[in-house]
Design a protein around this motif. Structure first.
Motif, PDB file in Angstrom:
ATOM      1  N   LEU A  41      44.544  32.366  63.448  1.00 15.02           N
ATOM      2  CA  LEU A  41      43.137  32.738  63.227  1.00 15.02           C
ATOM      3  C   LEU A  41      42.324  32.612  64.525  1.00 15.02           C
ATOM      4  O   LEU A  41      41.484  33.469  64.819  1.00 15.02           O
ATOM      5  N   GLU A  42      42.588  31.556  65.271  1.00  9.28           N
ATOM      6  CA  GLU A  42      41.889  31.397  66.558  1.00  9.28           C
ATOM      7  C   GLU A  42      42.231  32.559  67.496  1.00  9.28           C
ATOM      8  O   GLU A  42      41.360  33.132  68.136  1.00  9.28           O
ATOM      9  N   LEU A  43      43.534  32.899  67.557  1.00  9.56           N
ATOM     10  CA  LEU A  43      43.981  34.007  68.405  1.00  9.56           C
ATOM     11  C   LEU A  43      43.351  35.322  67.990  1.00  9.56           C
ATOM     12  O   LEU A  43      42.907  36.118  68.818  1.00  9.56           O
ATOM     13  N   GLU A  44      43.331  35.570  66.667  1.00  9.81           N
ATOM     14  CA  GLU A  44      42.802  36.819  66.123  1.00  9.81           C
ATOM     15  C   GLU A  44      41.345  37.007  66.536  1.00  9.81           C
ATOM     16  O   GLU A  44      40.941  38.096  66.948  1.00  9.81           O
ATOM     17  N   ALA A  50      36.337  42.736  66.487  1.00 13.97           N
ATOM     18  CA  ALA A  50      35.800  43.210  65.202  1.00 13.97           C
ATOM     19  C   ALA A  50      36.202  42.303  64.034  1.00 13.97           C
ATOM     20  O   ALA A  50      35.754  42.486  62.907  1.00 13.97           O
ATOM     21  N   PHE A  51      37.063  41.321  64.313  1.00 21.66           N
ATOM     22  CA  PHE A  51      37.547  40.435  63.241  1.00 21.66           C
ATOM     23  C   PHE A  51      36.384  39.689  62.603  1.00 21.66           C
ATOM     24  O   PHE A  51      35.547  39.101  63.284  1.00 21.66           O
ATOM     25  N   GLU A  52      36.357  39.758  61.267  1.00 15.08           N
ATOM     26  CA  GLU A  52      35.250  39.132  60.543  1.00 15.08           C
ATOM     27  C   GLU A  52      35.821  38.159  59.515  1.00 15.08           C
ATOM     28  O   GLU A  52      36.743  38.512  58.776  1.00 15.08           O
ATOM     29  N   ASP A 219      41.724  44.137  58.678  1.00 20.72           N
ATOM     30  CA  ASP A 219      42.098  43.135  59.684  1.00 20.72           C
ATOM     31  C   ASP A 219      43.449  42.482  59.399  1.00 20.72           C
ATOM     32  O   ASP A 219      43.902  41.633  60.170  1.00 20.72           O
ATOM     33  N   VAL A 220      44.073  42.843  58.258  1.00 19.60           N
ATOM     34  CA  VAL A 220      45.336  42.202  57.886  1.00 19.60           C
ATOM     35  C   VAL A 220      46.504  43.065  58.332  1.00 19.60           C
ATOM     36  O   VAL A 220      46.571  44.247  58.020  1.00 19.60           O
ATOM     37  N   GLU A 221      47.401  42.485  59.089  1.00 17.84           N
ATOM     38  CA  GLU A 221      48.585  43.226  59.526  1.00 17.84           C
ATOM     39  C   GLU A 221      49.487  43.493  58.328  1.00 17.84           C
ATOM     40  O   GLU A 221      49.710  42.602  57.509  1.00 17.84           O
ATOM     41  N   SER A 222      50.008  44.725  58.240  1.00 17.19           N
ATOM     42  CA  SER A 222      50.811  45.084  57.071  1.00 17.19           C
ATOM     43  C   SER A 222      52.116  44.290  56.998  1.00 17.19           C
ATOM     44  O   SER A 222      52.719  44.183  55.951  1.00 17.19           O
TER      45      SER A 222
END
Ligand SMILES: [Zn+2]
Length: 308
Positions: A41-44, A50-52, A219-222
């Motif tokens: 989460l920190e990396l993202e 745009a990560f919310e 924002d979620v990787e498939s």
């Protein structure tokens, strides 16, 4: 070992997701998943402007003493102890608490301030693993919201567990005890020592965050969804608990070797042996959580696929 593994928020209002790993000390996958997820989460947030993220994620260790010993529990199963009258009793008891009661009081003291200060929806996700191989699953607590969250984790949903056992986190973190905003769900990530159980737990937490509305689908990787869907392939979507085989040490219960989660059985199948001889299936169904460890109060469960 600290009680709190991590917390994450960006300050935006939203739901509260509490994730418990290691409620059983021989099930470290949930703890390892949380440790990795807080880093992710920190990396993202660094690499994706745009990560919310709305609301708050908290990860905690369940039974710290048992995690240190790598055992299911020290004296008593922590996940059969979430009973309001018992909690009231031990909170007033002070110093003379046994190992699991100490864990219970500490966990409650840790979580209560987060819960009472949240005005949004709250979910307690409790992550476990099983001694048997063959299948991930989720367990709802009987409420509609919990079922939605269980389905969102792309694993077979097992209905009726809440009636089959007592005193679990699912029984305690519900609307009756904490009001309408509270719900809970369990994710079973596979066999205790499978490295993939950690990846599946991360994916389940991410699915839960998305279903709650903490993160957006975009924002979620498939790959996270794919991990769960691949493993759940061929397993029934929804099953109902039809039988619980409770045991006590005096039963000298020994499961027959080789049973997997969701393995189909017919009436007459010898499932285990105990002091009275063979334990024989009375009806057809699928085996769930066959016990291949010394500690535990349930020998096995039987479920049946249902239309829902
Ligand atoms: Zn467990």
């Amino acid at each position: 070992m600290d009680r709190i593994i991590g917390t994450y928020t960006t300050g935006l209002d939203g739901p509260l997701l509490i994730v418990i790993g290691g409620m059983h000390g021989n099930e470290p996958a949930g703890v390892l998943a949380l440790e990795q997820l807080f880093d992710l989460l920190e990396l993202e947030s660094e690499k994706n402007p745009a990560f919310e993220f709305r609301g708050k994620l908290i990860g905690v260790r369940g039974n710290i003493a048992a995690l240190k010993n790598k055992e299911r529990f020290i004296k008593r199963d922590l996940n059969r102890s979430w009973i309001p009258s018992h909690l009231e009793h031990i909170k007033s008891q002070g110093a003379s608490l046994d190992a699991e009661d100490k864990e219970l009081v500490e966990l409650l003291n840790c979580l209560e301030p987060f819960i009472t200060s949240s005005s949004d929806q709250i979910c307690v996700l409790d992550i476990h693993t099983t001694t048997a191989h063959g299948g991930i699953f989720s367990i709802p607590n009987g409420s509609t919201r919990s079922l939605e969250l269980a389905k969102a984790m792309h694993a077979p949903v097992v209905l009726g567990m809440i009636e089959g056992i007592k005193g679990t986190s699912l029984h305690y973190f519900n609307q009756a005890n904490w009001g309408d905003k509270m719900t809970s769900v369990v994710f079973e990530a596979g066999q205790h020592d499978e490295p993939l159980a950690v990846d599946r737990s991360i994916s389940a937490i991410i699915s839960c965050l998305r279903e709650l509305g903490c993160i957006r689908s975009s924002d979620v990787e498939s790959k996270h969804e794919a991990i769960l869907k691949t493993y759940a392939k061929g397993l029934p979507t929804i099953t109902q608990l039809i039988y619980t085989h409770s045991i006590s040490p005096d039963d000298q219960f020994v499961m027959e070797p080789g049973f997997l989660n969701f393995q189909s059985i017919e009436p007459g199948t010898v499932l285990a042996r105990d002091i009275n001889g063979p334990v024989i299936a009375q009806e057809s169904g699928m085996v769930l959580m066959p016990l291949y460890q010394k500690q535990g109060e349930d020998g096995f469960f039987l479920v049946q696929p249902v239309e829902y």
